[in-house]
Design an enzyme around this catalytic site. Structure first.
Site, PDB file in Angstrom:
ATOM      1  N   ALA A  28      21.533  29.377  51.259  1.00 20.99           N
ATOM      2  CA  ALA A  28      22.515  28.720  52.131  1.00 20.99           C
ATOM      3  C   ALA A  28      23.640  28.020  51.370  1.00 20.99           C
ATOM      4  O   ALA A  28      24.777  27.948  51.850  1.00 20.99           O
ATOM      5  CB  ALA A  28      21.805  27.723  53.042  1.00 20.99           C
ATOM      6  N   PHE A  39      20.740  25.620  57.906  1.00 23.53           N
ATOM      7  CA  PHE A  39      19.873  25.322  59.053  1.00 23.53           C
ATOM      8  C   PHE A  39      18.703  24.417  58.707  1.00 23.53           C
ATOM      9  O   PHE A  39      18.208  23.678  59.535  1.00 23.53           O
ATOM     10  CB  PHE A  39      19.334  26.626  59.646  1.00 23.53           C
ATOM     11  CG  PHE A  39      20.408  27.541  60.087  1.00 23.53           C
ATOM     12  CD1 PHE A  39      21.145  27.250  61.222  1.00 23.53           C
ATOM     13  CD2 PHE A  39      20.722  28.683  59.373  1.00 23.53           C
ATOM     14  CE1 PHE A  39      22.161  28.080  61.644  1.00 23.53           C
ATOM     15  CE2 PHE A  39      21.736  29.528  59.783  1.00 23.53           C
ATOM     16  CZ  PHE A  39      22.459  29.228  60.914  1.00 23.53           C
ATOM     17  N   ARG A  40      18.248  24.519  57.481  1.00 20.15           N
ATOM     18  CA  ARG A  40      17.041  23.773  57.130  1.00 20.15           C
ATOM     19  C   ARG A  40      17.322  22.375  56.595  1.00 20.15           C
ATOM     20  O   ARG A  40      16.410  21.598  56.393  1.00 20.15           O
ATOM     21  CB  ARG A  40      16.234  24.545  56.072  1.00 20.15           C
ATOM     22  CG  ARG A  40      15.593  25.787  56.635  1.00 20.15           C
ATOM     23  CD  ARG A  40      14.736  26.472  55.584  1.00 20.15           C
ATOM     24  NE  ARG A  40      13.986  27.553  56.165  1.00 20.15           N
ATOM     25  CZ  ARG A  40      14.453  28.775  56.378  1.00 20.15           C
ATOM     26  NH1 ARG A  40      15.686  29.060  56.042  1.00 20.15           N
ATOM     27  NH2 ARG A  40      13.706  29.700  56.916  1.00 20.15           N
ATOM     28  N   ILE A 107      22.017  35.062  56.386  1.00 18.37           N
ATOM     29  CA  ILE A 107      22.114  36.002  57.507  1.00 18.37           C
ATOM     30  C   ILE A 107      23.558  36.115  57.983  1.00 18.37           C
ATOM     31  O   ILE A 107      23.823  36.639  59.045  1.00 18.37           O
ATOM     32  CB  ILE A 107      21.219  35.520  58.675  1.00 18.37           C
ATOM     33  CG1 ILE A 107      21.608  34.097  59.123  1.00 18.37           C
ATOM     34  CG2 ILE A 107      19.741  35.564  58.272  1.00 18.37           C
ATOM     35  CD1 ILE A 107      20.838  33.587  60.337  1.00 18.37           C
ATOM     36  N   HIS A 125      16.258  37.984  55.166  1.00 15.68           N
ATOM     37  CA  HIS A 125      16.079  37.371  56.490  1.00 15.68           C
ATOM     38  C   HIS A 125      16.942  38.038  57.555  1.00 15.68           C
ATOM     39  O   HIS A 125      17.141  37.478  58.623  1.00 15.68           O
ATOM     40  CB  HIS A 125      16.390  35.875  56.429  1.00 15.68           C
ATOM     41  CG  HIS A 125      15.438  35.108  55.541  1.00 15.68           C
ATOM     42  ND1 HIS A 125      15.674  33.810  55.137  1.00 15.68           N
ATOM     43  CD2 HIS A 125      14.259  35.445  54.991  1.00 15.68           C
ATOM     44  CE1 HIS A 125      14.672  33.405  54.356  1.00 15.68           C
ATOM     45  NE2 HIS A 125      13.810  34.382  54.255  1.00 15.68           N
ATOM     46  N   CYS A 136      13.872  50.556  69.655  1.00 26.02           N
ATOM     47  CA  CYS A 136      14.478  51.788  69.121  1.00 26.02           C
ATOM     48  C   CYS A 136      15.501  51.508  68.025  1.00 26.02           C
ATOM     49  O   CYS A 136      16.062  52.442  67.459  1.00 26.02           O
ATOM     50  CB  CYS A 136      15.103  52.608  70.241  1.00 26.02           C
ATOM     51  SG  CYS A 136      16.657  51.922  70.880  1.00 26.02           S
ATOM     52  N   SER A 199      19.978  28.163  46.577  1.00 31.79           N
ATOM     53  CA  SER A 199      18.701  28.217  47.298  1.00 31.79           C
ATOM     54  C   SER A 199      17.817  27.092  46.788  1.00 31.79           C
ATOM     55  O   SER A 199      17.745  26.848  45.585  1.00 31.79           O
ATOM     56  CB  SER A 199      17.995  29.552  47.058  1.00 31.79           C
ATOM     57  OG  SER A 199      16.695  29.514  47.611  1.00 31.79           O
ATOM     58  N   ASP A 241      28.768  21.574  42.381  1.00 28.10           N
ATOM     59  CA  ASP A 241      29.266  22.298  43.543  1.00 28.10           C
ATOM     60  C   ASP A 241      29.367  23.798  43.205  1.00 28.10           C
ATOM     61  O   ASP A 241      29.988  24.185  42.216  1.00 28.10           O
ATOM     62  CB  ASP A 241      30.650  21.747  43.920  1.00 28.10           C
ATOM     63  CG  ASP A 241      31.278  22.535  45.044  1.00 28.10           C
ATOM     64  OD1 ASP A 241      30.705  22.533  46.149  1.00 28.10           O
ATOM     65  OD2 ASP A 241      32.313  23.178  44.809  1.00 28.10           O
ATOM     66  N   ILE A 242      28.741  24.619  44.036  1.00 31.19           N
ATOM     67  CA  ILE A 242      28.605  26.045  43.723  1.00 31.19           C
ATOM     68  C   ILE A 242      29.964  26.754  43.649  1.00 31.19           C
ATOM     69  O   ILE A 242      30.237  27.510  42.707  1.00 31.19           O
ATOM     70  CB  ILE A 242      27.683  26.715  44.762  1.00 31.19           C
ATOM     71  CG1 ILE A 242      26.260  26.189  44.561  1.00 31.19           C
ATOM     72  CG2 ILE A 242      27.723  28.231  44.654  1.00 31.19           C
ATOM     73  CD1 ILE A 242      25.324  26.467  45.700  1.00 31.19           C
TER      74      ILE A 242
HETATM   75 ZN   LIG Z   1      16.118  50.529  72.574  1.00 30.51          ZN
END
Ligand SMILES: [Zn+2]
Length: 252
Positions: A28, A39-40, A107, A125, A136, A199, A241-242
């Site tokens: 995240a 979210f966590r 995600i 995820h 299907c 992470s 900071d990333i």
């Molecule tokens: Zn279907």
């Protein structure tokens, strides 16, 4: 950035230059500068709402409706988010042939949006930017779900088979996807530099990959705002900071 941060970036540059195969593993933290909530984290959505378990989703229309209401309410954040500096840096390393694929816990589709092809993004995820039929596997777009939900007053089922339609994510209580897990393991064992980025490395089994890489002889770099329990075994740990750390690696 702090002087220690500057030194860490210099060391990261050396590691990236000598590496033959780099496998990034992202969480995240790489997407927070893009406006995607973690979210966590404290205050995150999962601390406000109890997550909907997979078995509850398939058990009742009411839970499917609630799940879709929550997802559609957040759509402005997801659909307007653009790749951050971290995503762009990794996309550049992919184009340069150093990064065969990215493993991600996210995600949000932002690695693909940064120019890395679908086939080179291993999503542990799943992906929340589209939906699939659980029976299907037919793909549905979220705009279609929103339209149908609005018209019928309840979330729609598959037009082909009547199956339930859910975002293409792995929910709580749903098994980890076998194909992506196998690919992530193979990638982890193929690299000589493993970059764990953004992470907290607490969600198993995904958190096992950094250690797997290290035990296989790869160098391990952990780039995360906060400490992780694997910091002790990493060759380089950067708590900065990333986006700022990875910005110098964006190819121009
Ligand atoms: Zn279907």
């Amino acid at each position: 950035m702090t002087p220690a941060g500057e030194r860490a970036v210099a060391r990261l540059r050396e590691l990236i230059e000598v590496a033959r195969t780099i496998v990034p593993f992202t969480g995240a933290g790489i997407s927070t500068e893009c406006g995607i909530p973690d979210f966590r984290s404290p205050g995150g959505i999962w601390t406000k709402y109890r997550p909907i378990q997979f078995e509850d989703f398939v058990a009742s229309q009411e839970m499917r409706d609630e799940s879709w209401r929550r997802r559609l309410a957040m759509d402005a954040q997801f659909s307007t988010a653009r790749p951050g500096r971290g995503h762009l840096a990794l996309a550049g390393l992919h184009r340069a042939g150093k990064v065969p694929a990215v493993i991600t816990q996210n995600i949000d589709n932002l690695h693909q949006a940064s120019g890395i092809p679908d086939a080179a993004v291993v999503e542990l995820h799943g992906n929340t930017t589209y939906a699939i039929c659980l029976d299907c596997a037919r793909r549905y777009e979220l705009g279609w779900v929103r339209e149908r939900f609005g018209a019928a007053g309840q979330s729609p089922d598959c037009e082909d088979c009547g199956g339930y339609i859910k975002t293409a994510t792995i929910s709580f209580g749903q098994a980890m996807p076998e194909g992506p897990m196998r690919r992530a393991e193979a990638l982890t064992l193929s690299c000589d530099l493993f970059l764990a980025i953004g992470s907290s490395l607490v969600v198993w089994p995904a958190a096992g990959f950094p250690l797997m890489a290290k035990r296989n002889g790869a160098k391990l770099v952990i780039l995360n705002r906060d400490a992780t329990e694997f910091d002790d075994v990493a060759d380089l740990v950067i708590h900065e900071d990333i986006g700022s750390v990875l910005a110098p690696f964006i190819a121009h």
